[in-house]
Design a protein around this motif. Sequence first.
Motif, PDB file in Angstrom:
ATOM      1  N   VAL A  12       0.840  -1.206   0.000  1.00  0.00           N
ATOM      2  CA  VAL A  12       0.000   0.000   0.000  1.00  0.00           C
ATOM      3  C   VAL A  12       0.870   1.249   0.000  1.00  0.00           C
ATOM      4  CG1 VAL A  12      -1.670   1.338   1.347  1.00  0.00           C
ATOM      5  CG2 VAL A  12      -1.957  -1.133   1.121  1.00  0.00           C
ATOM      6  N   LEU A  13       1.884   1.264   0.861  1.00  0.00           N
ATOM      7  CA  LEU A  13       2.749   2.434   0.975  1.00  0.00           C
ATOM      8  C   LEU A  13       3.555   2.661  -0.294  1.00  0.00           C
ATOM      9  CD1 LEU A  13       3.962   1.801   4.632  1.00  0.00           C
ATOM     10  CD2 LEU A  13       2.301   3.492   3.873  1.00  0.00           C
ATOM     11  N   LYS A  14       3.940   1.568  -0.936  1.00  0.00           N
ATOM     12  CA  LYS A  14       4.708   1.679  -2.176  1.00  0.00           C
ATOM     13  C   LYS A  14       3.889   2.394  -3.253  1.00  0.00           C
ATOM     14  CE  LYS A  14       7.607  -1.158  -5.192  1.00  0.00           C
ATOM     15  NZ  LYS A  14       8.053  -2.548  -5.502  1.00  0.00           N
ATOM     16  N   LYS A  15       2.588   2.090  -3.303  1.00  0.00           N
ATOM     17  CA  LYS A  15       1.718   2.723  -4.301  1.00  0.00           C
ATOM     18  C   LYS A  15       1.518   4.215  -4.028  1.00  0.00           C
ATOM     19  CE  LYS A  15      -0.846  -1.449  -5.553  1.00  0.00           C
ATOM     20  NZ  LYS A  15      -2.151  -2.156  -5.545  1.00  0.00           N
ATOM     21  N   LEU A  16       1.588   4.592  -2.740  1.00  0.00           N
ATOM     22  CA  LEU A  16       1.404   6.007  -2.391  1.00  0.00           C
ATOM     23  C   LEU A  16       2.621   6.862  -2.753  1.00  0.00           C
ATOM     24  CD1 LEU A  16      -0.413   6.179   1.072  1.00  0.00           C
ATOM     25  CD2 LEU A  16      -1.201   7.103  -1.102  1.00  0.00           C
ATOM     26  N   ARG A  17       3.780   6.200  -2.814  1.00  0.00           N
ATOM     27  CA  ARG A  17       5.001   6.956  -3.118  1.00  0.00           C
ATOM     28  C   ARG A  17       4.922   7.532  -4.529  1.00  0.00           C
ATOM     29  NH1 ARG A  17       7.618   2.218  -0.621  1.00  0.00           N
ATOM     30  NH2 ARG A  17       7.973   2.775   1.544  1.00  0.00           N
ATOM     31  N   GLY A  18       5.445   8.694  -4.683  1.00  0.00           N
ATOM     32  CA  GLY A  18       5.434   9.334  -5.995  1.00  0.00           C
ATOM     33  C   GLY A  18       4.330  10.354  -6.155  1.00  0.00           C
ATOM     34  N   HIS A  19       3.291  10.301  -5.293  1.00  0.00           N
ATOM     35  CA  HIS A  19       2.239  11.322  -5.333  1.00  0.00           C
ATOM     36  C   HIS A  19       2.751  12.599  -4.672  1.00  0.00           C
ATOM     37  CE1 HIS A  19      -0.948   8.706  -6.845  1.00  0.00           C
ATOM     38  NE2 HIS A  19      -0.526   7.777  -6.006  1.00  0.00           N
ATOM     39  N   GLY A  20       2.407  13.724  -5.245  1.00  0.00           N
ATOM     40  CA  GLY A  20       2.871  14.992  -4.689  1.00  0.00           C
ATOM     41  C   GLY A  20       2.220  15.335  -3.361  1.00  0.00           C
TER      42      GLY A  20
END
Length: 444
Positions: A12-20
């Motif tokens: 879940v956290l990996k998918k959140l990375r990269g969002h501003g």
Amino acid sequence: MFESLSEKFQGVLKKLRGHGRITESNIDGALNEVRIALLEADVNYKVVKDFVAGVRAKALGAEVLASLSPDQHFIKIVHDEMSKLMGAKAQDLNLARKPPVPVMLVGLQGSGKTTSCGKIALYLQKNKRSPYLVPADVYRPAAIEQLKVLARQIDIPCFDSRADQSPVDICREALKYAELNGYDTLLIDTAGRLHIDAPLMEELSRIKAAVDPADILLVADAMTGQDAVNVAKSFHDKIGLTGVVLTKMDGDARGGAALSIKAVTGAPVKLVGVGEKLDALELFHPDRMASRILGMGDILTFAEKAQEQVDEKQARELAKKLRRNEFTLEDFRDQLLKLRKMGSVEDLLGMIPGIGGKMKELKGMAPDETELKKTVAIIDSMTVKERRNAKLLNGSRRKRIAAGSGTTVQDVNRLMKNFQQAEEMIKRMTKGGKGMGRNFPFFR
């Protein structure tokens, strides 16, 4: 226990990375996956619903600090809410009253009550208490004798109960005996049943009225998941629990009981069994457990385990030897033995930040208990001179050591290679003679 759940959270956290920044859209997506992960971990559905709602409200209602990425902000919120869900902070036994302090252990048959009595007695003794064991299960064959045998094994006094006595009379007499003989804590092993029934609850209520326990602890098997939560609620409704002891927390259950019990019953998890040995009992720290589930590690518990094995005088002497490049095979063996006493290598790796969600990748890479025993056996088969001067180990000596330890020459050669690598690493880390305390907990 939380390996699968930890992996899901890492995803879940990996998918959140990269969002501003955190938005309603990406938070809802993340929380949907969190909801599924918790339900799959056998967490109570109402607990999951409340948990997800709490995280969502905080995530969307708080400003994201400029220095934090969305995943960091989200993980802090989830960590705080998960810690709160499990009780927020560690809660030890209620012993702050005039001794002797009675503590009742209740639960179903097979949950581990009798063994937990012994574990708690050792735990109390380590914390400078004077425990007294009380066998009050007069129904299960040999239950009284089982606790007496256990008491002799750990050298802790035990009341001489008989199967023809009333459980209430046993507890009253034991309380008087403890008061006269200076024991400050009574650990009462009550009878269990295969299922909850009215006679069991009535008997527990009479014992409670007779001795006025400071704690009524439910011993529940963590491997039973939501069944453990349902049992806890039934006991709590009937006699009023003050806490829970979860056994088999080192197993491969999904962890739903640990995450649900406090929210469903109001009774916090106080102690957890983390192994079969009688000293394998720990105070439950909700915040540290939340950190481990989220892959943030548990350095405080790691440090505490290391500190228990540290002898300050020996540590100072070893630090001096390291600075003089005099690390020997004897020292290598002693440090391995201390590592073994801290627990399984897999458990220790799980306490290191960043490792929690990668345990599957590391399985097979960490030395198992058999390999550690083999290493110690090889070193013990050496002479004192050989242990203190590895350069003496020529081919014939290695052959003799292999025969003496029940291993092969290849095993001995592998050990020597590992030892040489450890020597090289220590030389690099002790260059200049500084920083040992920061890098090696045993060498402080």
